[in-house]
Motif scaffolding. Structure first.
Motif, PDB file in Angstrom:
ATOM      1  N   ARG A 159      46.917  -8.612  74.116  1.00 51.99           N
ATOM      2  CA  ARG A 159      47.137 -10.035  74.359  1.00 51.99           C
ATOM      3  C   ARG A 159      46.104 -10.882  73.608  1.00 51.99           C
ATOM      4  N   ALA A 160      44.840 -10.427  73.614  1.00 54.46           N
ATOM      5  CA  ALA A 160      43.788 -11.169  72.917  1.00 54.46           C
ATOM      6  C   ALA A 160      44.070 -11.225  71.420  1.00 54.46           C
ATOM      7  N   ASP A 161      44.464 -10.090  70.837  1.00 51.71           N
ATOM      8  CA  ASP A 161      44.782 -10.072  69.405  1.00 51.71           C
ATOM      9  C   ASP A 161      45.940 -11.016  69.087  1.00 51.71           C
ATOM     10  N   LYS A 162      46.930 -10.980  69.968  1.00 50.53           N
ATOM     11  CA  LYS A 162      48.095 -11.830  69.738  1.00 50.53           C
ATOM     12  C   LYS A 162      47.736 -13.312  69.875  1.00 50.53           C
ATOM     13  N   VAL A 163      46.957 -13.632  70.890  1.00 45.94           N
ATOM     14  CA  VAL A 163      46.566 -15.024  71.125  1.00 45.94           C
ATOM     15  C   VAL A 163      45.762 -15.564  69.951  1.00 45.94           C
ATOM     16  N   VAL A 164      44.828 -14.779  69.453  1.00 45.73           N
ATOM     17  CA  VAL A 164      44.003 -15.216  68.325  1.00 45.73           C
ATOM     18  C   VAL A 164      44.878 -15.472  67.105  1.00 45.73           C
ATOM     19  N   ALA A 165      45.793 -14.541  66.854  1.00 41.42           N
ATOM     20  CA  ALA A 165      46.670 -14.717  65.693  1.00 41.42           C
ATOM     21  C   ALA A 165      47.541 -15.972  65.833  1.00 41.42           C
ATOM     22  N   GLN A 166      48.075 -16.196  67.032  1.00 38.54           N
ATOM     23  CA  GLN A 166      48.896 -17.388  67.246  1.00 38.54           C
ATOM     24  C   GLN A 166      48.067 -18.665  67.091  1.00 38.54           C
ATOM     25  N   SER A 167      46.859 -18.649  67.617  1.00 42.30           N
ATOM     26  CA  SER A 167      45.997 -19.832  67.528  1.00 42.30           C
ATOM     27  C   SER A 167      45.615 -20.119  66.085  1.00 42.30           C
ATOM     28  N   ILE A 168      45.279 -19.067  65.346  1.00 38.64           N
ATOM     29  CA  ILE A 168      44.949 -19.243  63.933  1.00 38.64           C
ATOM     30  C   ILE A 168      46.132 -19.860  63.191  1.00 38.64           C
ATOM     31  N   GLY A 169      47.336 -19.370  63.484  1.00 36.63           N
ATOM     32  CA  GLY A 169      48.524 -19.891  62.813  1.00 36.63           C
ATOM     33  C   GLY A 169      48.723 -21.375  63.083  1.00 36.63           C
ATOM     34  N   LEU A 170      48.570 -21.798  64.342  1.00 36.96           N
ATOM     35  CA  LEU A 170      48.786 -23.194  64.690  1.00 36.96           C
ATOM     36  C   LEU A 170      47.673 -24.084  64.147  1.00 36.96           C
ATOM     37  N   LEU A 171      46.413 -23.610  64.242  1.00 32.58           N
ATOM     38  CA  LEU A 171      45.289 -24.406  63.744  1.00 32.58           C
ATOM     39  C   LEU A 171      45.356 -24.548  62.230  1.00 32.58           C
ATOM     40  N   ASP A 172      45.717 -23.476  61.543  1.00 33.03           N
ATOM     41  CA  ASP A 172      45.854 -23.581  60.080  1.00 33.03           C
ATOM     42  C   ASP A 172      46.931 -24.598  59.706  1.00 33.03           C
ATOM     43  N   GLN A 173      47.987 -24.637  60.523  1.00 35.84           N
ATOM     44  CA  GLN A 173      49.043 -25.626  60.262  1.00 35.84           C
ATOM     45  C   GLN A 173      48.506 -27.049  60.452  1.00 35.84           C
ATOM     46  N   MET A 174      47.727 -27.273  61.513  1.00 36.94           N
ATOM     47  CA  MET A 174      47.161 -28.601  61.754  1.00 36.94           C
ATOM     48  C   MET A 174      46.226 -29.004  60.624  1.00 36.94           C
ATOM     49  N   LEU A 175      45.327 -28.070  60.258  1.00 38.90           N
ATOM     50  CA  LEU A 175      44.356 -28.393  59.211  1.00 38.90           C
ATOM     51  C   LEU A 175      45.046 -28.507  57.858  1.00 38.90           C
ATOM     52  N   GLY A 176      46.131 -27.768  57.660  1.00 37.65           N
ATOM     53  CA  GLY A 176      46.895 -27.900  56.424  1.00 37.65           C
ATOM     54  C   GLY A 176      47.528 -29.281  56.318  1.00 37.65           C
TER      55      GLY A 176
END
Length: 535
Positions: free
Chosen positions: A60-77
């Motif tokens: 769950r932790a690995d999945k959460v981190v990956a999902q968060s990275i994906g969303l944050l990269d989208q925001m910063l992009g």
């Protein structure tokens, strides 16, 4: 002289005692083993459940981190897109047209709250306020690109994330509202924490910004740095999270495992309280070297010298002491273990007597009690050869005593066995002669070298005339057959004198010596010999 393994029916009341009564009881050990069994299943179950919970939390932790990275990269992009769109305005005037263009970015680009222009590290134009003059604090930007702030003058309690893009002395800043960032951290569960780390600051899943190292996450930790921007997302579970997870999701399973463990402990306690099978007990005793020889002297009636021994098997059971042979010999014969038990006893006797063979009188008699099982075992002949081979020639006579606990069926195989035994010098005696229904059959079928008069006749010496006549008949029979007689159970001087007068050649009984450990016998024989030599 016959060597006896056991004497049955001397105490008839003991014959009905089960071998199971010999099993030592260790309630403390039994309880300890049962407790260990009762705890083992729950311990294994909890360990497996804990590993599974840890694995699930890690996944769950690995999945959460990956999902968060994906969303944050989208925001910063998106923020980078806004910066690119207004970079050509940087360094120009901050008029209404410029401000309108900046506001257009805020209105059309998702997640962007404001867009700003910078020149010489001074903020001079914003989409929100228009013209302004503020230092941007370039040193606070990680890699000159990213800055996490707990708030600003407009929204002091709402965190913001500033994305910077610069060219020469000019640049653009796009601000992402902390509430959007908070959304990106909502993937965290009740059992894990999730942090956005930018330089020395981090934001938790509640949207609070802290200037401190990320708290320790000892369980199911996962950390991924963005491949596009200088930030990291860290997830994990604090101490005790696995326990809380188990209590919430696996409590019923843990209760079931605990109940099964308790049931296993109860079953184990009951099973340990039951006696082991007789064969298992005897085999375990044999492996543990618990059977040992005791010897009772055989006396030459003429001069009173010890001319041989009868050896009786004893079971020295730890915690119980010596076990009577009538409690285990019959079961040993039924299970076939009497064969290796006899073989081991012969080995022990040989090892004990060989070093003292020169101290014994020539042709010292040693015998072994044999039953039907021995007569059907081809290894008996080899065992006798090995036993005799260990002594100097002429120092030992080996006797085998036939018992009636199991009837020996005369066959061609037994006839051949007794012929071979006779050829290597092994003598044969019939035990308890006069009371067994098979004694006369043995006497007719096998070549017999001696008869052992049962002690029941000896006890009646002087008590009734019938016993005297029977003894006279036995002596006459032995004389006509030219075989020796051994009288068992001699306990008084009167019995000794009567038998001596009948010319019974060998005597045995408590009057001459009780059964004793073989080491004690060696010392007693040496003392008796020295006393006879030096009156």
């Amino acid at each position: 002289m016959p060597f006896r393994l056991a004497k049955l029916l001397r105490r008839p009341d003991a014959a009905d005692l089960p071998l199971a009564t010999l099993q030592p009881k260790h309630p403390g050990k039994r309880l300890l083993v049962s407790l260990l069994v009762a705890m083992a299943l729950p311990a294994i179950g909890v360990a497996v459940a804990s590993l599974q919970a840890r694995w699930q939390l890690q996944q769950r932790a690995d999945k959460v981190v990956a999902q968060s990275i994906g969303l944050l990269d989208q925001m910063l992009g998106n923020a980078d897109t806004s910066n690119n769109a207004v970079m050509q305005l940087a360094g120009g005037p901050c008029n209404d047209d410029t401000r309108q263009l900046l506001q257009r970015q805020v209105a059309t680009v998702p997640f962007v709250r404001s867009v700003n222009l910078v020149e010489h590290d001074r903020l001079y134009c914003t989409s929100l306020l228009g013209s302004t003059d503020q230092a941007i604090g370039l040193e606070a930007y990680v890699d000159g690109r990213l800055r996490l702030r707990p708030g600003n003058a407009t929204t002091p309690e709402v965190p913001i994330l500033v994305v910077r893009q610069a060219r020469d002395q000019r640049g653009a800043l796009s601000v992402i509202d902390g509430r959007y960032l908070h959304r990106a951290l909502q993937f965290a569960s009740d059992y894990s924490e999730l942090y956005l780390v930018v330089g020395p600051l981090y934001m938790d899943k509640f949207g609070q910004v802290h200037k401190a190292p990320v708290p320790p996450l000892p369980q199911a930790r996962s950390s991924i740095a963005s491949a596009h921007f200088p930030y990291t997302v860290v997830a994990g579970s604090p101490e005790g999270s696995i326990v809380r997870y188990l209590m919430d999701y696996d409590l019923a399973l843990l209760v079931l495992i605990g109940s099964l463990g308790l049931l296993s402990g109860v079953i184990c306690y009951r099973l340990l309280g039951r006696p082991a099978s007789p064969r298992t007990q005897l085999q375990g005793a044999l492996n543990a070297k618990q059977f040992e020889p005791f010897v009772q002297p055989i006396v030459n009636a003429t001069d009173g010298r010890w001319s041989g021994v009868e050896v009786l098997m004893r079971w020295r059971l730890p915690g119980e002491g010596l076990i009577r042979p009538d409690l285990f010999i019959p079961m040993a014969e039924q299970t076939g273990l009497i064969l290796p038990m006899t073989r081991d006893l012969m080995r022990q006797v040989a090892e004990a007597l060989v070093p003292h063979a020169t101290e014994l009188p020539p042709h010292f008699h040693v015998g072994f009690n044999i039953s039907a099982a021995h007569c059907n075992d081809p290894r008996l002949l080899d065992d006798c050869r090995d036993f005799l081979a260990r002594f100097p020639p002429g120092s030992i006579e080996l006797w085998l005593e036939l018992t009636e606990r199991q009837l020996i069926e005369p066959t061609e195989q037994t006839d051949l066995l007794f012929m071979q035994l006779d050829s290597i010098g092994v003598k044969v005696a019939i035990d308890d002669f006069g009371i067994g229904h098979a004694s006369l059959n043995y006497l007719q079928r096998f070549k017999v070298d001696a008869l052992k008069i049962d002690q029941s006749f000896i006890k009646r010496i002087g008590a009734d005339t019938l016993s005297a006549h029977l003894l006279d008949t036995l002596v006459e029979l032995a004389t006509k057959l030219e075989i020796d007689l051994i009288a068992e159970g001699v306990e008084t001087a009167a019995q000794r004198d009567y038998l001596r007068a009948l010319h019974v050649r060998y005597l045995q009984g408590y009057f001459f010596g009780r059964p004793m450990p073989i080491g004690e016998f060696i010392h007693a024989h040496r003392h008796k010999r020295d006393t006879a030599d030096h009156p």
